[in-house]
Design an enzyme around this catalytic site. Structure first.
Site, PDB file in Angstrom:
ATOM      1  N   GLY A  23      -4.786  -6.900  10.600  1.00  0.00           N
ATOM      2  CA  GLY A  23      -4.727  -5.444  10.546  1.00  0.00           C
ATOM      3  C   GLY A  23      -5.272  -4.840  11.822  1.00  0.00           C
ATOM      4  N   SER A  24      -4.679  -3.734  12.253  1.00  0.00           N
ATOM      5  CA  SER A  24      -5.078  -3.151  13.544  1.00  0.00           C
ATOM      6  C   SER A  24      -5.023  -1.630  13.524  1.00  0.00           C
ATOM      7  CB  SER A  24      -4.156  -3.675  14.649  1.00  0.00           C
ATOM      8  OG  SER A  24      -2.806  -3.328  14.350  1.00  0.00           O
ATOM      9  N   ASN A  26      -7.071   2.049  12.329  1.00  0.00           N
ATOM     10  CA  ASN A  26      -8.348   2.634  12.727  1.00  0.00           C
ATOM     11  C   ASN A  26      -9.528   1.726  12.365  1.00  0.00           C
ATOM     12  OD1 ASN A  26     -10.491   5.145  11.662  1.00  0.00           O
ATOM     13  ND2 ASN A  26      -9.715   5.161  13.758  1.00  0.00           N
ATOM     14  N   GLY A  28      -9.365  -1.419  11.142  1.00  0.00           N
ATOM     15  CA  GLY A  28      -9.153  -2.773  11.633  1.00  0.00           C
ATOM     16  C   GLY A  28      -9.577  -2.935  13.082  1.00  0.00           C
ATOM     17  N   PHE A  54       0.786  -4.866  13.574  1.00  0.00           N
ATOM     18  CA  PHE A  54       2.131  -4.533  13.098  1.00  0.00           C
ATOM     19  C   PHE A  54       2.812  -3.790  14.242  1.00  0.00           C
ATOM     20  CE2 PHE A  54       5.198  -1.698  11.024  1.00  0.00           C
ATOM     21  CZ  PHE A  54       5.927  -2.624  10.289  1.00  0.00           C
ATOM     22  N   LYS A 134     -10.039  -1.007   0.750  1.00  0.00           N
ATOM     23  CA  LYS A 134     -10.546  -0.194  -0.361  1.00  0.00           C
ATOM     24  C   LYS A 134      -9.367   0.276  -1.207  1.00  0.00           C
ATOM     25  CE  LYS A 134     -14.677   1.142   2.206  1.00  0.00           C
ATOM     26  NZ  LYS A 134     -15.484   2.220   2.790  1.00  0.00           N
ATOM     27  N   ALA A 167     -14.729   5.092  10.187  1.00  0.00           N
ATOM     28  CA  ALA A 167     -14.485   4.200  11.319  1.00  0.00           C
ATOM     29  C   ALA A 167     -14.792   4.835  12.668  1.00  0.00           C
ATOM     30  CB  ALA A 167     -13.040   3.709  11.282  1.00  0.00           C
ATOM     31  N   LYS A 219     -14.298   5.276  -5.494  1.00  0.00           N
ATOM     32  CA  LYS A 219     -14.838   6.474  -4.828  1.00  0.00           C
ATOM     33  C   LYS A 219     -13.725   7.303  -4.181  1.00  0.00           C
ATOM     34  CE  LYS A 219     -14.346   4.646  -0.560  1.00  0.00           C
ATOM     35  NZ  LYS A 219     -13.854   5.201   0.688  1.00  0.00           N
ATOM     36  N   GLN A 314      -6.001   6.433   0.533  1.00  0.00           N
ATOM     37  CA  GLN A 314      -6.530   5.205  -0.099  1.00  0.00           C
ATOM     38  C   GLN A 314      -6.567   5.359  -1.607  1.00  0.00           C
ATOM     39  OE1 GLN A 314     -10.184   5.359   2.354  1.00  0.00           O
ATOM     40  NE2 GLN A 314      -9.596   3.349   3.093  1.00  0.00           N
TER      41      GLN A 314
END
Length: 314
Positions: A23-24, A26, A28, A54, A134, A167, A219, A314
């Site tokens: 994963g890349s 924010n 990641g 990706f 999450k 992040a 959350k 999320q």
């Protein structure tokens, strides 16, 4: 001082772990930055950190992975932050993971089932994983935690890392905390703590994977309610009530799904702290605020595309 262990007179080489971040986005990219700052200074890890990207074509016509490797910066999802010279972006998922025994998963939860299917038979036999994701996979037979999805599909142990972690603030090296949840192997948990812990990112470990992961998932629902409160300008007292009631409901729901969940987990960074920061500054709160201010006339899909620069709710 005792001599170093030897085999046939030769000094035994330290077995070093290799890390890949799957994963890349924010978060990641921030995870890769944190990890890379430690692998380069700790003898138990190879310096290089692979990061699966990706692949996307930027407005300039360049490939995102090529720009990351040239500039040492994720110009789309974390502009202005250097990741570390030992971070290598790789657009091939299979190539990125093939040598790694430590896999860090940090992608939108809705993509994980497909990613796991692609990785089946492509990872090392001794690989272990940690999920920073999450969310949960909701199936007809019931909810499935992402750590369970990884463990069941890939046949590997999977810990989790959750916490009050916006992040962009961590990228700026503002102090933050997080919680590693593990099942039985404390030694593995301590390896993850070592890999992520920095002077500005403090990690603790608890033996409660389900509790830690459910806190990080549930959350996000409370944060939507907090955003509605903000958008309707109902005030701080109402928002505080939503957060308190939300925490109580998070605990009740978690224990309904997994009676083994520990009460103390809700007072770790993954619990009350993550709830607070998400209800104050998270992406779900932000989009829910805009949804309420527009009287529900604009869809969440539309607001997500406009406000989150490629990130997902999320």
């Amino acid at each position: 001082m005792a001599p170093s262990p030897t085999i046939n007179g030769a000094e035994m080489a330290t077995v070093k772990s290799r890390v890949t971040v799957v994963g890349s986005g924010n978060w990641g990219s921030v995870a890769a930055k944190l990890i890379a700052s430690n692998t380069i200074s700790l003898n138990s890890f190879h310096d290089e950190v692979r990061m699966w990207v990706f692949e996307e074509t930027l407005p300039t016509g360049e490939k995102l992975s090529e720009v990351i490797n040239r500039t040492n910066e994720n110009v789309k999802y974390l502009p202005g932050t250097k990741l570390g010279k030992n971070v290598v972006a790789d657009p091939s998922l299979e190539n990125a993971v093939k040598d790694a025994n430590l896999l860090v998963f940090v992608t939108p939860h809705q993509f994980m089932d497909g990613i796991c299917k692609r990785l089946l038979g492509k990872i090392r036999a001794d690989a272990e994983a940690i999920s920073l994701i999450k969310g949960m996979e909701v199936k007809r037979e019931g909810p499935c935690m992402i750590s369970s999805l990884i463990s069941e599909q890939l046949g590997i142990n999977c810990c989790v890392l959750m916490g009050a972690n916006i992040a962009n603030e961590i990228a700026l090296e503002k102090f933050s905390e997080a919680t590693v949840g593990y099942r039985k192997d404390k030694e593995t948990a301590e390896k993850w703590v070592q890999l992520f812990n920095t002077p500005y990112f403090s990690i603790s470990a608890v033996q409660d994977v389900e509790g830690v992961e459910l806190c990080g998932t549930l959350k996000n629902i409370v944060a939507i309610a907090a955003g509605f409160v903000d958008g309707l300008e109902m005030g701080n007292n109402t928002k505080a009530a939503i957060m308190r009631i939300g925490l109580r409901e998070m605990k009740a729901f978690s224990k309904l799904l997994y009676p083994s969940v520990e009460d103390s987990t809700f007072f770790e960074s993954c619990g009350v702290a993550d709830l607070i920061t998400t209800c104050l500054g998270g992406r779900n709160r932000k989009c829910a605020d805009a949804f309420a201010r527009n009287g529900g006339k604009r869809s969440f899909d539309e607001l997500e595309a406009e406000m989150l620069q490629g990130q997902k709710l999320q």
